[in-house]
Design a protein around this motif. Structure first.
Motif, mmCIF file in Angstrom:
data_model
loop_
_atom_site.group_PDB
_atom_site.id
_atom_site.type_symbol
_atom_site.label_atom_id
_atom_site.label_comp_id
_atom_site.label_asym_id
_atom_site.label_seq_id
_atom_site.Cartn_x
_atom_site.Cartn_y
_atom_site.Cartn_z
ATOM 1 N N PRO A 167 -1.662 -10.980 -29.890
ATOM 2 C CA PRO A 167 -0.666 -11.900 -29.333
ATOM 3 C C PRO A 167 -0.963 -12.224 -27.869
ATOM 4 O O PRO A 167 -1.462 -11.388 -27.128
ATOM 5 N N LEU A 168 -0.652 -13.452 -27.481
ATOM 6 C CA LEU A 168 -0.926 -13.929 -26.119
ATOM 7 C C LEU A 168 0.360 -13.984 -25.304
ATOM 8 O O LEU A 168 1.458 -14.036 -25.856
ATOM 9 N N ILE A 169 0.219 -14.029 -24.006
ATOM 10 C CA ILE A 169 1.376 -14.198 -23.134
ATOM 11 C C ILE A 169 1.675 -15.691 -22.998
ATOM 12 O O ILE A 169 0.773 -16.498 -22.774
ATOM 13 N N LEU A 221 4.391 -12.298 -34.851
ATOM 14 C CA LEU A 221 5.450 -11.323 -34.533
ATOM 15 C C LEU A 221 6.770 -12.034 -34.265
ATOM 16 O O LEU A 221 6.802 -13.240 -34.008
ATOM 17 N N THR A 266 8.597 -11.060 -31.726
ATOM 18 C CA THR A 266 8.797 -10.892 -30.286
ATOM 19 C C THR A 266 7.766 -11.743 -29.567
ATOM 20 O O THR A 266 6.765 -12.145 -30.153
ATOM 21 N N ILE A 267 8.036 -11.995 -28.276
ATOM 22 C CA ILE A 267 7.084 -12.786 -27.493
ATOM 23 C C ILE A 267 6.950 -12.198 -26.098
ATOM 24 O O ILE A 267 7.933 -11.726 -25.515
ATOM 25 N N ALA A 268 5.725 -12.216 -25.585
ATOM 26 C CA ALA A 268 5.461 -11.776 -24.218
ATOM 27 C C ALA A 268 5.579 -12.995 -23.309
ATOM 28 O O ALA A 268 4.896 -13.992 -23.507
ATOM 29 N N ALA A 289 -1.787 -18.264 -22.311
ATOM 30 C CA ALA A 289 -2.958 -18.100 -21.454
ATOM 31 C C ALA A 289 -3.379 -16.638 -21.316
ATOM 32 O O ALA A 289 -2.792 -15.899 -20.546
ATOM 33 N N PRO A 290 -4.400 -16.237 -22.068
ATOM 34 C CA PRO A 290 -5.022 -14.940 -21.801
ATOM 35 C C PRO A 290 -6.020 -15.120 -20.653
ATOM 36 O O PRO A 290 -6.182 -16.226 -20.133
ATOM 37 N N GLU A 328 -4.431 -7.972 -14.207
ATOM 38 C CA GLU A 328 -3.481 -8.564 -15.136
ATOM 39 C C GLU A 328 -2.043 -8.151 -14.805
ATOM 40 O O GLU A 328 -1.816 -7.204 -14.057
ATOM 41 N N ILE A 386 3.051 -5.224 -18.293
ATOM 42 C CA ILE A 386 3.863 -5.638 -19.453
ATOM 43 C C ILE A 386 4.878 -4.549 -19.768
ATOM 44 O O ILE A 386 4.508 -3.381 -19.952
ATOM 45 N N ALA A 444 1.238 -1.105 -29.315
ATOM 46 C CA ALA A 444 1.503 -2.502 -28.973
ATOM 47 C C ALA A 444 1.244 -3.372 -30.186
ATOM 48 O O ALA A 444 0.224 -3.238 -30.846
HETATM 49 P P1 AMP Z 1 -3.820 -11.064 -22.399
HETATM 50 O O1 AMP Z 1 -3.141 -12.328 -22.784
HETATM 51 O O2 AMP Z 1 -5.252 -11.008 -22.808
HETATM 52 O O3 AMP Z 1 -3.559 -10.678 -20.980
HETATM 53 O O4 AMP Z 1 -3.166 -9.920 -23.271
HETATM 54 C C1 AMP Z 1 -1.848 -10.006 -23.637
HETATM 55 C C2 AMP Z 1 -1.286 -8.642 -23.774
HETATM 56 O O5 AMP Z 1 0.082 -8.765 -24.106
HETATM 57 C C3 AMP Z 1 -1.933 -7.801 -24.863
HETATM 58 O O6 AMP Z 1 -2.071 -6.479 -24.417
HETATM 59 C C4 AMP Z 1 -0.914 -7.898 -25.975
HETATM 60 O O7 AMP Z 1 -0.968 -6.807 -26.868
HETATM 61 C C5 AMP Z 1 0.379 -7.973 -25.217
HETATM 62 N N1 AMP Z 1 1.417 -8.659 -25.971
HETATM 63 C C6 AMP Z 1 1.489 -9.975 -26.188
HETATM 64 N N2 AMP Z 1 2.547 -10.275 -26.968
HETATM 65 C C7 AMP Z 1 3.146 -9.101 -27.242
HETATM 66 C C8 AMP Z 1 4.282 -8.730 -27.997
HETATM 67 N N3 AMP Z 1 5.002 -9.635 -28.654
HETATM 68 N N4 AMP Z 1 4.596 -7.424 -28.045
HETATM 69 C C9 AMP Z 1 3.857 -6.520 -27.379
HETATM 70 N N5 AMP Z 1 2.773 -6.790 -26.666
HETATM 71 C C10 AMP Z 1 2.416 -8.063 -26.596
#
Ligand code: AMP
Ligand code: MG
Length: 325
Positions: free
Chosen positions: A58-60, A111, A113-115, A136-137, A175, A178, A217
């Motif tokens: 999952p992405l942020i 999922l 849920t969302i980051a 955007a990762p 980074e 979270i 995670a």
């Molecule tokens: P990056 O976008 O590469 O910085 O990585 C995103 C990080 O956010 C990863 O470690 C994911 O596992 C974590 N992440 C993204 N969405 C979720 C979510 N819904 N629940 C838990 N962790 C998340």
């Protein structure tokens, strides 16, 4: 090769590319991000493609305002307090995804849920102008270190993307941190640019650093990707009572008898298939078949991540895999 443009002159071209579903490397205060419209599945698939990521983790999603954030996720009081204190900034909150938020399921890897994070500077203005969140990762090839300058992005991804926006060296340089609020407790899912101490001072409760938090995670758990039905891979025939997840122009034998059929991409396009993967698995699952048969999908390009996800969906249920992957 990608064009590298100073941030002060890049807003219009970045907007045009994003609106057309392309990806753009942008500066944020943490590290450079490889951004795509979070509501557009093919744009999100292009992020994975450009990074060469072998997995759909999952992405942020990045937002420009609290109003945008509240339209996407449900905030509990503690998460709202942390957002109020640290946004914009290097804090990512994992929150329940709101129904109908318009976020493409490839962003959350299916999922619920969302980051979410609210960045500063150029990224913030870009998101506000686009009027949509950006997934955007970090803007680096899979397996390489995160890029903190436009030159590093261009060197690593320059042959795969059209535009790198140069905002100077990323000030935080690592980074985002979270966290996730769960039953009134605060869990650290990834350490990052905001210290646990700063979060604790604002929250008034301890940040729990569980050993194995990374393993837990979402994205790491097999069960998160498992539909209710069993999944049978590389199917060249469809058996009684099965639903079919198809790929390409030619159907597996016996497909007329399938309970339901969804074709990831009739023209055999892996980007389109990636964008459809999570929603089609869910759709087929709703038909109540015991088993979803999956036609063979090539392993090149995005096919690697698609096959990885399907393999997890087909694996025995109820546990993370032994590698924490
Ligand atoms: P990056 O976008 O590469 O910085 O990585 C995103 C990080 O956010 C990863 O470690 C994911 O596992 C974590 N992440 C993204 N969405 C979720 C979510 N819904 N629940 C838990 N962790 C998340
Ligand atoms: Mg990264």
């Amino acid at each position: 090769m990608a064009e590298v443009k100073p941030a002060a002159q890049a807003l219009e071209s970045a907007l045009a590319l994003l609106a057309a579903g392309a990806v753009v490397a942008i500066p944020t205060e943490t590290v450079y991000g490889l951004a795509g419209d979070a509501t557009n599945g093919e744009a999100v698939a292009r992020i994975f493609e450009a990074k060469g990521r072998p997995r759909f983790n999952p992405l942020i999603a990045h937002v420009a305002s609290m109003a945008m954030a509240e339209g996407i996720a449900d905030f509990d009081p503690l998460s709202r307090l942390l957002a109020g204190k640290f946004w914009p900034g290097p804090l990512t909150l994992v929150l329940p995804l709101r129904a109908g938020a318009g976020i493409h399921p490839l962003v959350t890897a299916g999922l619920d849920t969302i980051a979410l994070r609210m960045p500063r500077g150029f990224a913030s203005g870009l998101i506000a102008a686009l009027g949509r969140p950006l997934a955007a990762p970090s803007a680096n090839r899979s397996g390489r270190v995160s890029a903190t300058t436009a030159a590093a992005v261009a060197e690593d991804l320059g042959d795969r993307i059209r535009l790198v926006v140069d905002g100077g060296p990323a000030p935080v340089g690592v980074e985002s941190t979270i966290v996730k609020v769960e039953d009134g407790r605060l869990r650290l899912l990834r350490p990052g640019g905001l210290t646990a101490g700063e979060i604790e001072a604002a929250a008034g409760i301890a940040v729990e650093r569980q050993a194995g938090a990374a393993i837990e995670a979402p994205g790491m758990m097999l069960s998160h990707y498992a539909p209710g039905a069993a999944v049978r891979l590389d199917a060249t025939d469809v058996r009684g009572g099965e639903a079919l997840l198809a790929f390409g122009p030619r159907r597996a034998g016996g497909s007329e008898g399938a309970v339901a059929i969804k074709n990831l991409s009739a023209r055999g396009d892996l980007r389109e298939a990636a964008a459809n993967l999570f929603s089609f698995l869910k759709d087929l699952d709703r038909h109540g078949a015991d088993t979803i048969a999956v036609e063979p999908i090539p392993f090149d390009g995005l096919g690697e991540a698609i096959n990885d996800r399907l393999k997890r969906a087909a694996a025995p249920r109820d546990g993370a895999d032994a590698n924490g992957n």
